[in-house]
Design a protein around this motif. Structure first.
Motif, PDB file in Angstrom:
ATOM      1  N   GLU A 216       7.564  -6.034 112.079  1.00  0.00           N
ATOM      2  CA  GLU A 216       7.014  -5.324 110.914  1.00  0.00           C
ATOM      3  C   GLU A 216       5.764  -6.026 110.398  1.00  0.00           C
ATOM      4  O   GLU A 216       4.769  -5.378 110.047  1.00  0.00           O
ATOM      5  N   HIS A 217       5.798  -7.356 110.363  1.00  0.00           N
ATOM      6  CA  HIS A 217       4.626  -8.108 109.907  1.00  0.00           C
ATOM      7  C   HIS A 217       3.469  -7.944 110.887  1.00  0.00           C
ATOM      8  O   HIS A 217       2.309  -7.850 110.476  1.00  0.00           O
ATOM      9  N   SER A 220       1.578  -4.938 110.127  1.00  0.00           N
ATOM     10  CA  SER A 220       1.279  -4.759 108.700  1.00  0.00           C
ATOM     11  C   SER A 220      -0.149  -4.295 108.474  1.00  0.00           C
ATOM     12  O   SER A 220      -0.457  -3.690 107.446  1.00  0.00           O
ATOM     13  N   ASP A 221      -1.042  -4.591 109.423  1.00  0.00           N
ATOM     14  CA  ASP A 221      -2.433  -4.152 109.270  1.00  0.00           C
ATOM     15  C   ASP A 221      -2.616  -2.678 109.613  1.00  0.00           C
ATOM     16  O   ASP A 221      -3.685  -2.113 109.374  1.00  0.00           O
ATOM     17  N   SER A 223      -2.046   0.927 108.753  1.00  0.00           N
ATOM     18  CA  SER A 223      -1.717   1.596 107.494  1.00  0.00           C
ATOM     19  C   SER A 223      -0.532   2.545 107.616  1.00  0.00           C
ATOM     20  O   SER A 223       0.260   2.691 106.707  1.00  0.00           O
TER      21      SER A 223
END
Length: 378
Positions: A216-217, A220-221, A223
């Motif tokens: 998920e991280h 994260s960029d 959108s």
């Protein structure tokens, strides 16, 4: 938690919670409802508790009963009422037959063996569903991209199948992603796919996608992640799994390609304007700034590079070191310069240099007169 249990028993519980990653797809085991089998409860003398085990999209509640007077003996375990017909084969449980009260991992070994038998029990219940769902499971089980799968069959009080859960772990390789997305976030790389079949005929299907914290991280960029949608017109679970897997691999390619293009873009501008560089982003390669001069007029020129580069054109921001507007340095944003995503980084830098020779004098005049900046060609 363990402080409320008798010391001889608490060591088993603590080891189970800290090291007992026996559930394959989601979360870890939790211990709740610590209590005593004695009518007189004393602090530090509790000998029984409830295990909350995430499995197959649900929570199993298993009661663990030690004997506080004889803590060296193995515990009894009581299962949920819904699993009244789950009868483990004790003769196959070496962890109970060879129970070692000196080994802190003894309870963890018991729970692991029980879960293995519980999985087999659920697979037997799966045979009560339609051949369609059984075929789906067998097909998914053979996939190399689906390493772990949990099955849970929900039945009503009459034993009739009402719902079937498939919880699958799909491994994903993040090593190709830029270091800033993964180096500071440890953990596993996995996608969990939770699929619910309402009823036993397999016609009503509801899939959901869950990402491990590290995955998920890593995204994260991005959108918005528009996961592939389930096609109601007879789509197979195998084809949907492949679609999800390909979707994330494509996203990794997209992020990696954009990062590499941004890195080359920054390198080209540093090579062309390196003598006047102020700073640049060495992790994401998303910004770089220069102190540029034309006819003894100086200004700060910043380039902001979006994550959709090269399809998204970078912004040129010019800021005066002399003049202010509304108590802030006078600045202008310019996205009117010549640009094509098909150009190489060196050509972009060369054309930017040519463009600035015209743009900076215009910016100088606008900042002196405190009027809006008009890019060349407008």
């Amino acid at each position: 938690m363990a402080a409320s249990l008798a010391n001889e028993i608490g060591k088993f519980a603590f080891n189970l919670v800290e090291n007992g990653h026996v559930v394959t797809c989601t979360g870890g085991i939790r211990i709740e409802k610590i209590r005593s089998g004695s009518s007189v409860r004393k602090r530090g003398q509790c000998d029984r508790f409830t295990l909350r085990i995430p499995y197959g999209g649900t929570k199993l509640n298993w009661e663990v009963l030690f004997n506080g007077h004889e803590p060296h003996l193995p515990p009894d375990i009581i299962f949920d009422d819904a699993d009244a017909d789950f009868e483990p084969k004790l003769e196959e449980m070496l962890s109970l037959q060879c129970w070692n009260p000196e080994d802190h991992g003894s309870l963890m070994a018991v729970i692991k063996e029980l879960l293995e038998q519980y999985k087999k029990h659920q697979l037997e219940l799966l045979k009560e569903s339609s051949p369609i769902i059984q075929h789906e499971f067998e097909s998914v089980h053979e996939l190399s991209t689906c390493t772990i799968i949990e099955v849970f069959v929900l039945r009503n009080s009459k034993g009739i199948v009402q719902q079937i859960n498939f919880l699958m772990k799909l491994p994903i390789d993040l090593d190709r992603l830029p270091p800033y997305l993964i180096n500071k976030n440890l953990g596993e790389d996995s996608i969990s796919l939770f699929v619910v079949y309402q009823g036993c005929d397999g016609n009503n299907v509801s899939p959901q996608v869950y990402l491990s914290p590290r995955v998920e991280h890593a995204f994260s960029d991005v959108s918005l992640l528009n996961y592939p949608k389930w096609k109601d017109s007879g789509e197979s679970l195998v084809s949907y799994i492949m679609a999800v897997h390909e979707f994330f691999n494509a996203k990794i390619d997209e992020i990696t390609t954009s990062f590499e293009r941004r890195r080359k873009y920054v390198a080209a501008f540093l090579s062309s304007f390196g003598t006047c560089v102020l700073e640049y982003d060495v992790e994401r390669y998303s910004t770089l700034s220069f102190l540029v001069e034309f006819d003894y007029f100086y200004c700060i020129w910043t380039i902001e590079i979006g994550l959709e580069f090269p399809e998204e054109q970078p912004l040129f921001i010019m800021k005066s070191v002399y003049h202010c507007f509304d108590d802030k340095p006078y600045e202008a944003i310019d996205d009117n310069y010549p640009y094509s995503p098909r150009w190489g980084a060196d050509e972009m830098a060369r054309r930017a240099r040519t463009y600035l020779a015209t743009a900076i004098p215009r910016f100088k005049a606008a900042s002196i007169k405190n009027k809006p900046y008009q890019p060349p060609g407008l």
